[in-house]
Write an enzyme that holds these catalytic residues in place. Structure first.
Site, PDB file in Angstrom:
ATOM      1  N   SER A  13      -9.733   1.917   2.985  1.00  0.00           N
ATOM      2  CA  SER A  13      -8.864   2.652   2.104  1.00  0.00           C
ATOM      3  C   SER A  13      -7.840   1.803   1.368  1.00  0.00           C
ATOM      4  O   SER A  13      -7.267   2.266   0.372  1.00  0.00           O
ATOM      5  CB  SER A  13      -8.117   3.736   2.893  1.00  0.00           C
ATOM      6  OG  SER A  13      -7.273   3.146   3.856  1.00  0.00           O
ATOM      7  N   LYS A  33       0.848  -1.200   0.000  1.00  0.00           N
ATOM      8  CA  LYS A  33       0.000   0.000   0.000  1.00  0.00           C
ATOM      9  C   LYS A  33       0.883   1.249   0.000  1.00  0.00           C
ATOM     10  O   LYS A  33       1.917   1.285   0.683  1.00  0.00           O
ATOM     11  CB  LYS A  33      -0.893  -0.020   1.242  1.00  0.00           C
ATOM     12  CG  LYS A  33      -1.908   1.102   1.323  1.00  0.00           C
ATOM     13  CD  LYS A  33      -2.782   0.955   2.577  1.00  0.00           C
ATOM     14  CE  LYS A  33      -3.852   2.040   2.668  1.00  0.00           C
ATOM     15  NZ  LYS A  33      -4.683   1.913   3.890  1.00  0.00           N
ATOM     16  N   SER A  55      -9.843  -0.415   7.249  1.00  0.00           N
ATOM     17  CA  SER A  55      -9.272  -0.311   5.903  1.00  0.00           C
ATOM     18  C   SER A  55      -8.572  -1.548   5.366  1.00  0.00           C
ATOM     19  O   SER A  55      -8.216  -1.570   4.186  1.00  0.00           O
ATOM     20  CB  SER A  55      -8.294   0.849   5.833  1.00  0.00           C
ATOM     21  OG  SER A  55      -9.003   2.036   5.662  1.00  0.00           O
TER      22      SER A  55
END
Ligand code: GLN
Length: 495
Positions: free
Chosen positions: A160, A85, A184
């Site tokens: 997210s 990420k 997330s």
């Protein structure tokens, strides 16, 4: 006859075996991932960018180690491509946090989790798309465009960590890392049909994770099988002197824990979680999973988490307060992009005005407000007190049960654009995941079914005691091995 799995669609455990037996090379596995990216990422857009040459050098190093007889017992991720990420620092790679404000920033150092992955032989590659600074539930708040759900391109992958979930679901990497501040990791895992684990606060070092809300943030893995999640979690866990909130407790052998029988374990069903907005198909899938756990010998117990109603409000006070302080460092002087002004204040305002997106600005303003004198006690202090009550609810429940079972998200994947005009609607989709972060406990999401039409994955959440990761993995593994949901492939990944 179903087509045989492509290399990039196989699991860590399958590939580890094949790499060790020299049936495939790390190079071939990486090429498989890169080819899959070529094939599908134009539509899915899980990756912001990736450095193929750097990844290839790592894969070749893994092949050399394999040739020299290094095994997966010594290096559990040897030759396995793991996506990252865009909020986790990797030395000499871009670090943008899904934002424009970092400009052309290249990280001068690696996060502890990255050093650990590399020490375990992983081929660390790619910057996976995310909501800007991890603020969002749909990966629509990225300065680099939206990520699409591999099960249905008109829908979001959740957020997210939407890029991390979509990349794993679409077979573009074998496992990935995300971060979870209020859901997330678990929510995008649920919406994309893979497995995501948020470890206990303090289990995994946050050193090198760009801070959103420091008392809630935790890094965790995504994969397509519980065993793989256990492997990656084992690699990244442990005390780190560079993160004072990481806890010096030993890391168990998570893989070994999977074998333990679940018969007799007690699972708590929180009565407050059967809320009105819960989609009927999600509810039915979770109830069927409860039955399955009973079949496997687990015992169901009703538990109460009476402060659940306050969780979303408390979260959006605590998280925004911490975010407003953490994001003060992006000022145009210290990092990344700069818009010049007539004086320093003008420079800050112009840089932050141009660099941050709407949702990040909304959070900074909310956070500054709840911390401002006159409002601090009414909002921030009160929220901290209710946070303690939420944690207490869980600790009391865990005196009676070994784990708690809930839906991960009240609905399956929603449409792109469906909730962007209504932030409150978006915040409410975090109802089942947020309390876990407020309480500092651990939680995992795994597939437990599909909606009928369109066919979209449904996620089941298992919440565990502080440092109770083993029990959660054991339960998840037993359920997974007795069902076939996790074997289904999204339409976008085939062909
Ligand atoms: N969706 C939540 C938010 O918008 C959680 C985000 C996260 O866990 N990083 O803040």
């Amino acid at each position: 006859m179903t087509a045989p799995l492509k290399l990039s669609q196989q699991t860590v455990s399958q590939l580890a075996g094949r790499l060790c037996r020299r049936e495939v090379s790390a190079r071939e596995v990486l090429v498989g991932c890169l080819e899959q990216i070529q094939r599908v990422d134009g539509r899915i857009h899980a990756f912001i960018s990736y450095d193929a040459a750097d990844a290839m050098a790592q894969a070749e190093a893994a092949d050399k180690a394999l040739a020299a007889g290094v095994t997966h017992r010594e290096k559990p991720l040897l030759g396995i491509p793991v996506g990252i990420k865009d909020v986790i620092a990797v030395r000499d790679q871009p670090l943008n946090c899904g934002s424009k404000i970092l400009g052309q920033f290249i990280s001068p150092y690696s996060a502890t989790v990255i050093e650990k992955l590399k020490a375990a032989g992983a081929v660390v590659f790619g910057r996976l798309n995310m909501d800007e600074f991890a603020m969002g539930s749909s990966t629509e708040n990225s300065a680099f465009g939206v990520t699409r759900n591999p099960w249905d391109l008109t829908r979001t992958p959740g957020g997210s960590s939407g890029g991390s979930a979509a990349a794993v679901a679409a077979g573009e990497c074998i496992a990935s890392l995300g971060s979870d501040t209020g859901g997330s990791i678990r929510q995008p895992a649920a919406l994309c049909g893979c497995i995501g684990f948020k470890p206990t606060y303090g289990r995994v070092s946050r050193y090198g994770l760009t801070a959103f809300a420091s008392s809630l943030d935790q890094i965790g893995p995504f994969a397509r099988e519980v065993r793989d999640v256990a492997t990656v979690l084992g690699v990244i866990s442990g005390h780190d002197p560079r993160d004072s909130t990481s806890v010096p407790v030993p890391v168990p052998d998570y893989g070994a824990a999977l074998q333990n029988p679940i018969k007799g374990l007690k699972l708590g069903l929180p009565k407050e979680y059967m809320i009105g907005g819960l989609n009927a198909e999600v509810s039915a899938a979770v109830q069927a999973a409860v039955k399955q756990f009973e079949k496997l010998g687990a015992e169901m117990v009703e538990v109460s988490l009476p402060h659940t109603d306050y969780a979303v409000a408390v979260y959006y006070i605590v998280a925004t307060a911490e975010a407003s302080a953490n994001l003060a460092r992006f000022d145009g002087i210290r990092y990344g992009a700069r818009v010049d002004g007539v004086d320093p204040t003008d420079l800050y305002c112009k840089t932050r005005g141009a660099g941050f997106g709407a949702e990040v600005k909304r959070r900074i303003i909310l956070g500054a407000y709840v911390l401002s004198s006159g409002y601090h006690d009414a909002y921030y202090l009160r929220a901290q007190k209710v946070r303690t009550l939420i944690r207490r609810d869980f600790l009391e429940a865990f005196e009676k049960v070994d784990a708690i079972i809930t839906p991960t998200s009240p609905t399956a994947a929603f449409k792109i654009g469906e909730k962007t005009d209504n932030p409150l609607q978006m915040y409410l989709s975090d109802i089942f995941t947020i309390s876990c972060n407020l309480a500092g406990i651990c939680g995992l999401s795994l597939p437990c079914g599909f909606t009928a039409s369109p066919k979209l994955p449904i996620g089941l959440q298992l919440l565990g005691k502080p440092f109770g990761e083993e029990t959660i993995l054991q339960l998840a593994h037993a359920y997974e091995q007795s069902t076939a949901w996790h074997k289904e492939l999204p339409p976008e990944t085939t062909g």
